[in-house]
Design a protein around this motif. Structure first.
Motif: not given
Length: 297
Positions: A121, A123, A135, A137, A253, A264, A276
């Protein structure tokens, strides 16, 4: 084993890409002046990886896959009853999923083909740096030949699967030949863990090697697989993704074009955080649909 306890085991043992590879790099980097000790550490590390390679999915991982797959089916196919699933591990981060269903309109049984992909996970920040959120996914999606080829490329098994495909033979014992057989043959030849079946009221149980989830009454026989043995011979039946350590490292991701629905898994809290916003509408938990909407119970 409780789900929380199982998840803690999984966090420490089943994501060596985040643990095993990085820690072993530091571990093996020590004592560079002692070649004998370094060789011993490398041998121990190789043995640990080999053992982990052969381990079946933990109960916690299987339950994550079951719950996510059921929720996906509940949302995307509300007019079917889900009787159970099969989970075929290609790598720890990539599974083929068979959903055994009964169509409520025709009352006929069928099998739906899904994929399950585990990602880190992450971003993308405003300064274009990537932040690892700590975390994981699971992304569940319908799968066809083109989507599976993209997944195989991403997870490092496409070349070996192509080697199997090049040795294509029509085997009468198989019945209908599907593109799925290239991956199931690869699974057999490279000694992956037995597929796991799940039935409501029965729980999880291993399936025999050679099991073809979309045509279970016609598994691979030893004689069927023999012509393909040469595809696995160069590495002694061990996939290069395990020999290199790539299999232990989930893709990020932010590096993946996500379709389907992402769920998640919280390392901090020891379980699902639910749907998510990646690849679907964000909604906490599995909602009221769950097993009931799809299975009519």
């Amino acid at each position: 084993m409780s789900s929380t306890g199982g998840f803690r085991r999984y966090c420490s043992a089943a994501v060596p890409g985040l643990l095993l590879v990085s820690l072993s790099a530091a571990y093996l980097g020590c004592d560079r002046q002692d070649p004998e000790k370094q060789r011993r550490l490398q041998t121990e590390e190789a043995a640990r990886r080999h053992r982990a390679e052969a381990e079946p999915p933990s109960p916690a991982v299987l339950e994550q896959l079951r719950a996510a797959s059921q929720d996906f089916m509940s949302e995307h196919e509300p007019l079917v009853t889900v009787q159970g699933f099969s989970f075929t591990q290609l790598t720890p981060n990539l599974y083929l999923v068979g959903a055994n269903i009964t169509d409520l309109e025709t009352n006929k049984p069928a099998v739906r083909q899904l994929s399950a992909e585990r990602l880190r996970d992450t971003r993308l920040n405003e300064d274009h740096t990537v932040e690892d959120r700590g975390d994981l996914l699971w992304v569940i999606d319908r799968v066809d030949a083109a989507k599976m080829e993209a997944l195989a490329q991403r997870h490092g098994i496409a070349g070996e699967v192509a080697s199997v495909r090049e040795r294509h033979e029509n085997r009468s014992s198989w019945g209908h030949r599907s593109w799925l057989d290239d991956y199931l043959l690869w699974h057999f030849l490279f000694h992956r863990p037995s597929p796991m079946g799940f039935g409501y009221g029965m729980g999880f149980a291993p399936q025999p090697q050679g099991y073809r989830f979309y045509e279970p009454q016609r598994p691979f026989r030893d004689a069927d697989v023999r012509p393909y043995q040469a595809a696995a011979a160069p590495t002694g039946g061990r996939s290069g993704v395990f020999l290199s350590g790539q299999a232990w490292n989930p893709p990020r991701a932010t590096d993946v074009p996500i379709s389907g629905q992402a769920y998640g898994v919280s390392a901090q809290h020891g379980g699902f955080t639910g749907k998510t916003g990646l690849g679907g509408t964000a909604r906490g938990g599995f909602g009221a649909a769950g097993h009931g909407a799809a299975a009519g119970s």
